[in-house]
Motif scaffolding. Structure first.
Motif, mmCIF file in Angstrom:
data_model
loop_
_atom_site.group_PDB
_atom_site.id
_atom_site.type_symbol
_atom_site.label_atom_id
_atom_site.label_comp_id
_atom_site.label_asym_id
_atom_site.label_seq_id
_atom_site.Cartn_x
_atom_site.Cartn_y
_atom_site.Cartn_z
ATOM 1 N N ALA A 189 15.240 81.272 -12.752
ATOM 2 C CA ALA A 189 16.249 80.331 -12.268
ATOM 3 C C ALA A 189 17.243 81.029 -11.357
ATOM 4 O O ALA A 189 17.708 80.446 -10.356
ATOM 5 N N LEU A 190 17.595 82.268 -11.696
ATOM 6 C CA LEU A 190 18.536 83.003 -10.848
ATOM 7 C C LEU A 190 17.903 83.387 -9.505
ATOM 8 O O LEU A 190 18.597 83.442 -8.491
ATOM 9 N N ALA A 191 16.618 83.638 -9.501
ATOM 10 C CA ALA A 191 15.950 84.063 -8.277
ATOM 11 C C ALA A 191 15.424 82.886 -7.453
ATOM 12 O O ALA A 191 14.902 83.098 -6.355
ATOM 13 N N TYR A 192 15.576 81.702 -7.967
ATOM 14 C CA TYR A 192 14.996 80.539 -7.286
ATOM 15 C C TYR A 192 15.760 80.245 -5.983
ATOM 16 O O TYR A 192 16.992 80.231 -5.957
ATOM 17 N N ASP A 193 15.003 79.993 -4.916
ATOM 18 C CA ASP A 193 15.582 79.674 -3.597
ATOM 19 C C ASP A 193 15.215 78.228 -3.243
ATOM 20 O O ASP A 193 14.059 77.945 -2.890
ATOM 21 N N PRO A 194 16.157 77.298 -3.329
ATOM 22 C CA PRO A 194 15.835 75.893 -3.050
ATOM 23 C C PRO A 194 15.484 75.627 -1.586
ATOM 24 O O PRO A 194 14.881 74.599 -1.283
ATOM 25 N N SER A 195 15.836 76.533 -0.675
ATOM 26 C CA SER A 195 15.518 76.321 0.741
ATOM 27 C C SER A 195 14.102 76.761 1.091
ATOM 28 O O SER A 195 13.653 76.565 2.225
ATOM 29 N N ASP A 196 13.388 77.345 0.110
ATOM 30 C CA ASP A 196 12.014 77.786 0.355
ATOM 31 C C ASP A 196 11.025 76.808 -0.286
ATOM 32 O O ASP A 196 10.057 77.221 -0.921
ATOM 33 N N VAL A 197 11.300 75.539 -0.130
ATOM 34 C CA VAL A 197 10.444 74.515 -0.722
ATOM 35 C C VAL A 197 9.874 73.607 0.367
ATOM 36 O O VAL A 197 8.657 73.476 0.519
ATOM 37 N N MET A 198 10.757 72.967 1.134
ATOM 38 C CA MET A 198 10.344 72.053 2.201
ATOM 39 C C MET A 198 10.980 72.477 3.507
ATOM 40 O O MET A 198 12.168 72.820 3.538
ATOM 41 N N THR A 199 10.192 72.430 4.567
ATOM 42 C CA THR A 199 10.645 72.842 5.899
ATOM 43 C C THR A 199 10.284 71.751 6.907
ATOM 44 O O THR A 199 9.165 71.223 6.879
ATOM 45 N N LEU A 200 11.235 71.449 7.761
ATOM 46 C CA LEU A 200 11.013 70.481 8.841
ATOM 47 C C LEU A 200 10.968 71.236 10.168
ATOM 48 O O LEU A 200 11.924 71.936 10.532
ATOM 49 N N ILE A 201 9.873 71.092 10.885
ATOM 50 C CA ILE A 201 9.739 71.651 12.228
ATOM 51 C C ILE A 201 9.976 70.520 13.231
ATOM 52 O O ILE A 201 9.314 69.482 13.165
ATOM 53 N N TRP A 202 10.903 70.699 14.144
ATOM 54 C CA TRP A 202 11.170 69.669 15.152
ATOM 55 C C TRP A 202 11.769 70.322 16.386
ATOM 56 O O TRP A 202 12.190 71.481 16.352
ATOM 57 N N ASN A 203 11.787 69.574 17.463
ATOM 58 C CA ASN A 203 12.285 70.093 18.738
ATOM 59 C C ASN A 203 13.442 69.196 19.199
ATOM 60 O O ASN A 203 13.225 68.083 19.681
ATOM 61 N N GLU A 204 14.645 69.687 19.044
ATOM 62 C CA GLU A 204 15.814 68.877 19.393
ATOM 63 C C GLU A 204 15.944 68.677 20.896
ATOM 64 O O GLU A 204 16.617 67.752 21.353
ATOM 65 N N ALA A 205 15.310 69.532 21.691
ATOM 66 C CA ALA A 205 15.387 69.372 23.144
ATOM 67 C C ALA A 205 14.595 68.172 23.629
ATOM 68 O O ALA A 205 14.788 67.711 24.753
ATOM 69 N N ARG A 206 13.723 67.639 22.802
ATOM 70 C CA ARG A 206 12.931 66.469 23.184
ATOM 71 C C ARG A 206 13.722 65.207 22.828
ATOM 72 O O ARG A 206 13.733 64.754 21.700
ATOM 73 N N TYR A 207 14.369 64.641 23.829
ATOM 74 C CA TYR A 207 15.220 63.462 23.633
ATOM 75 C C TYR A 207 16.176 63.716 22.463
ATOM 76 O O TYR A 207 16.085 63.096 21.406
ATOM 77 N N SER A 208 17.089 64.655 22.688
ATOM 78 C CA SER A 208 17.931 65.137 21.600
ATOM 79 C C SER A 208 18.743 64.029 20.939
ATOM 80 O O SER A 208 18.883 64.001 19.709
ATOM 81 N N THR A 209 19.304 63.110 21.721
ATOM 82 C CA THR A 209 20.114 62.052 21.121
ATOM 83 C C THR A 209 19.274 61.121 20.256
ATOM 84 O O THR A 209 19.780 60.527 19.303
ATOM 85 N N VAL A 210 17.990 60.993 20.563
ATOM 86 C CA VAL A 210 17.099 60.164 19.767
ATOM 87 C C VAL A 210 16.583 60.941 18.561
ATOM 88 O O VAL A 210 16.519 60.414 17.444
ATOM 89 N N ALA A 211 16.215 62.196 18.769
ATOM 90 C CA ALA A 211 15.621 62.993 17.701
ATOM 91 C C ALA A 211 16.593 63.218 16.556
ATOM 92 O O ALA A 211 16.183 63.294 15.393
ATOM 93 N N ASP A 212 17.879 63.343 16.846
ATOM 94 C CA ASP A 212 18.855 63.563 15.784
ATOM 95 C C ASP A 212 18.804 62.456 14.731
ATOM 96 O O ASP A 212 18.859 62.718 13.525
ATOM 97 N N ALA A 213 18.724 61.215 15.202
ATOM 98 C CA ALA A 213 18.737 60.084 14.274
ATOM 99 C C ALA A 213 17.344 59.734 13.782
ATOM 100 O O ALA A 213 17.144 59.492 12.582
ATOM 101 N N ALA A 214 16.367 59.701 14.697
ATOM 102 C CA ALA A 214 15.038 59.221 14.322
ATOM 103 C C ALA A 214 14.250 60.245 13.519
ATOM 104 O O ALA A 214 13.446 59.872 12.661
ATOM 105 N N VAL A 215 14.467 61.526 13.778
ATOM 106 C CA VAL A 215 13.690 62.566 13.108
ATOM 107 C C VAL A 215 14.503 63.241 12.008
ATOM 108 O O VAL A 215 14.185 63.137 10.814
ATOM 109 N N LEU A 216 15.565 63.925 12.402
ATOM 110 C CA LEU A 216 16.300 64.737 11.427
ATOM 111 C C LEU A 216 16.949 63.883 10.343
ATOM 112 O O LEU A 216 16.765 64.139 9.140
ATOM 113 N N ALA A 217 17.708 62.877 10.711
ATOM 114 C CA ALA A 217 18.415 62.069 9.710
ATOM 115 C C ALA A 217 17.440 61.373 8.765
ATOM 116 O O ALA A 217 17.662 61.328 7.543
ATOM 117 N N ASN A 218 16.355 60.840 9.299
ATOM 118 C CA ASN A 218 15.388 60.147 8.435
ATOM 119 C C ASN A 218 14.654 61.117 7.519
ATOM 120 O O ASN A 218 14.344 60.778 6.368
#
Length: 498
Positions: A104-133
């Motif tokens: 439990a002490l060694a557990y890293d919660p950030s090493d479970v799920m990873t999202l790969i995305w490109n914010e430069a691709r329509y950044s104003t759209v990707a923020d809401a449609a990809v990252l937020a969702n």
């Protein structure tokens, strides 16, 4: 003009209308390298969120992407808007951590799920449609995991460390290929495009003014005009595009892009600007004059509409944006840093679109068309000048012949007088002849008749010239032209074109 602008801007408004209902067209690849309870929780959470307002989660087998780097390449190649994956053995590590103790002490919660995305691709759209969702999906998966008791050991949790792990079993880790969070990103696919189009319009007006003032189309062979015009426009667009790219770089606000991306963006905008110059040139040469302003405004609006939103979020009708020489669809490859190295394809480039590829030959044909009608206008002017000179000479000859006939008639009448009065009569006759000659030459009635005839001839020729000019302008016009003061010495004209 207000009505025209309102009508032209309606495509943009309709492209943005209810864009969230098309969010399901955004595809996110999901790869479960773990194959345990965490992946099952993500799938259960997606079933509860699935709908038109949520991206489509494409459940891909691990064999399709053996390592996360393969999934990253797929996102770089724009095959997917993003890639979500669960790390291998994530469920077993979480199960051990819920038991407390050192795991439990060694557990890293950030090493479970990873999202790969490109914010430069329509950044104003990707923020809401990809990252937020995707963040919403991860939180819903955490709730689903708690409700389904994924490990079967929740009743055994006793240590504070285990409770901490249960409260936050995972955090979404982001692999953003090109962070693009600066405020100026909003103008990259709006104001930048409009600035380029305005540049080309005013340059076209300036070069048309020079060509008309110097009578280039009538003096130089069309093939040479076409080559010179192409080179001049290419040079101008090269300078204009570097200015626009410099504006973006001046306000990049720490954007992680370098000299390579600057050069790539410069070249893309250069091609886009040059193609739009040719398109505007086509409008101004092949369309009737009253329709040119409406065509230009519609072209600007449709270009902005085609790159304001990705096609996935617009109604299917707006796929016709493929007809336009779009730049935003190619720019992510030049502004995505490391992602650009693995990218092999993109949506339409400037030369691949039908609208852009057809502009060059139509613009070249337009040069020959302008030259043809310019030569017709020059020949008509030369013909009218020759007719005026011929008419003036004919009037002068007719007037001289009339005076000679009158003088001959007077001499014949005087020859019939007596010989005795010859000396005095001859002297008087000479004075009378001179006086009569002066009367003929300066008779008000004769002058009025000649002036009226000349006036009628000039009026008729002026009307004929106006009719010819109307016919020429109806068949061909040279586009918008701004007055340019350049000395034009007509004495340098030659009979033929160089």
């Amino acid at each position: 003009m207000a009505l025209c602008s309102s009508s032209a801007s309606s495509p943009t408004a309709s492209a943005l209308y209810q864009q969230t209902e098309h969010t399901h067209n955004i595809h996110i690849a999901f790869v479960d390298y773990d194959g345990g309870a965490i992946g099952a929780s993500v799938r259960a959470a997606y079933e509860s969120l699935k709908g038109n307002n949520f991206p489509t989660l494409v459940d891909a087998a691990p064999d399709a992407f053996p390592v996360p780097a393969d999934l990253r390449s797929a996102v770089c190649d724009t095959r997917y808007w993003g890639g979500l994956y669960v790390s291998a053995n994530a469920s077993s590590r979480l199960e051990d951590a819920l038991g407390g103790g050192p795991p439990a002490l060694a557990y890293d919660p950030s090493d479970v799920m990873t999202l790969i995305w490109n914010e430069a691709r329509y950044s104003t759209v990707a923020d809401a449609a990809v990252l937020a969702n995707m963040q919403t999906l991860v939180e819903a998966a955490r709730v689903a995991y708690s409700r389904t008791d994924g490990t079967g050991r929740l009743e055994r949790i006793t240590s504070p460390e285990a409770f901490t792990v249960l409260a936050s079993p995972w955090k979404l880790r982001q692999d953003d290929l090109q962070p693009t969070s600066q405020g100026s990103r909003a103008i990259y696919n709006t104001l930048v495009i409009i600035l380029i189009l305005i540049q080309e319009f005013f340059y076209l007006g300036a070069i048309n003014g020079l060509y008309a003032n110097l009578k280039i189309y009538a003096r130089v062979h069309p093939s040479r005009v076409m080559v010179i015009r192409f080179l001049l426009s290419a040079a101008y667009c090269l300078v204009g595009s570097v200015c626009v790219t410099g504006m973006i770089w001046a306000f990049r606000a720490g954007w992680d892009v370098g000299a390579l991306q600057f050069g790539q963006s410069w070249m893309v905008l250069w091609l886009f600007a040059h193609l739009n110059f040719q398109v505007i040139d086509v409008f101004t040469i092949w369309l009737p004059v009253p329709y040119v302003p409406m065509a230009l405004i519609s072209w600007v609006i449709m270009n902005v509409t085609s790159i304001l939103l990705p096609f996935e979020l617009s109604p299917a009708f707006y796929r016709l944006g493929y007809l336009f020489p779009r730049t935003r669809s190619t720019r992510p490859s030049s502004t995505s840093g490391p992602a650009a190295a693995t990218r092999t394809c993109a949506t339409p480039s400037p030369f691949s679109s039908p609208g852009g590829s057809s502009a060059a030959p139509l613009s070249a044909l337009g040069v020959f068309r302008r030259s043809h009608y310019a030569m017709l206008a020059e020949e008509a002017q030369a013909k009218q000048f020759s007719e005026r000179v011929t008419t003036a000479l004919a009037l002068e000859r007719e007037r001289d012949a009339k005076e000679r006939r009158q003088q001959q008639q007077q001499r014949n009448e005087k020859g019939a007088e007596d010989d005795g009065e010859a000396a005095s009569t001859t002297g008087a006759g000479t004075m009378t002849s001179a006086s009569g000659s002066g009367v003929v030459g300066s008779s008000p009635g004769a002058d009025d008749d000649d002036e009226q005839r000349l006036s009628r001839i000039i009026t008729r020729e002026a009307r004929e010239e106006q009719r010819l000019q109307r016919n020429l302008s109806r068949n061909c016009h040279f586009g918008p032209a701004f007055g340019v003061s350049v000395a034009n010495d007509d004495s340098s004209d030659t009979d033929g074109r160089n």
